[in-house]
Design a protein around this motif. Sequence first.
Motif, mmCIF file in Angstrom:
data_model
loop_
_atom_site.group_PDB
_atom_site.id
_atom_site.type_symbol
_atom_site.label_atom_id
_atom_site.label_comp_id
_atom_site.label_asym_id
_atom_site.label_seq_id
_atom_site.Cartn_x
_atom_site.Cartn_y
_atom_site.Cartn_z
ATOM 1 N N ALA A 1 36.548 49.736 23.685
ATOM 2 C CA ALA A 1 37.049 48.838 24.719
ATOM 3 C C ALA A 1 38.272 49.400 25.438
ATOM 4 N N PHE A 2 38.899 50.433 24.880
ATOM 5 C CA PHE A 2 40.114 50.974 25.472
ATOM 6 C C PHE A 2 39.886 52.267 26.252
ATOM 7 N N CYS A 3 39.083 53.177 25.718
ATOM 8 C CA CYS A 3 38.868 54.460 26.406
ATOM 9 C C CYS A 3 37.453 54.597 26.968
ATOM 10 N N ALA A 4 36.574 53.656 26.626
ATOM 11 C CA ALA A 4 35.168 53.652 27.039
ATOM 12 C C ALA A 4 34.361 54.790 26.417
ATOM 13 N N ARG B 1 40.156 53.589 16.116
ATOM 14 C CA ARG B 1 41.424 53.247 15.463
ATOM 15 C C ARG B 1 42.595 53.793 16.258
ATOM 16 N N ALA B 2 42.498 55.040 16.683
ATOM 17 C CA ALA B 2 43.591 55.681 17.425
ATOM 18 C C ALA B 2 43.874 54.982 18.754
ATOM 19 N N LYS C 1 47.420 53.176 19.754
ATOM 20 C CA LYS C 1 48.123 53.641 20.947
ATOM 21 C C LYS C 1 48.648 52.482 21.803
ATOM 22 N N VAL C 2 47.933 51.356 21.826
ATOM 23 C CA VAL C 2 48.343 50.248 22.693
ATOM 24 C C VAL C 2 49.235 49.222 21.990
ATOM 25 N N ILE C 3 49.401 49.338 20.679
ATOM 26 C CA ILE C 3 50.275 48.426 19.944
ATOM 27 C C ILE C 3 51.711 48.949 19.994
#
Length: 66
Positions: free
Chosen positions: A13-16, A46-47, A51-53
């Motif tokens: 959901a973050f990097c596609a 996981r990475a 990264k966004v937290i």
Amino acid sequence: MTENSYTEGFTCAFCAGSIPASSPELRRVTVAVMGGFPSQELFAHRACVVKVISPKIPLGEVLDEG
């Protein structure tokens, strides 16, 4: 998403990017309103989640490396 696609893999959901279903990096993120409904499940590396937290937020064992 069909049952078949669950066994093949997911999209982050973050990097596609693609995440194989067997990857140890696969994480499920559940987003819900305070009452718990409605909710939505997202899948991510996981990475990418780490990264966004904010670094001010302690990570639990599900997000720790290793």
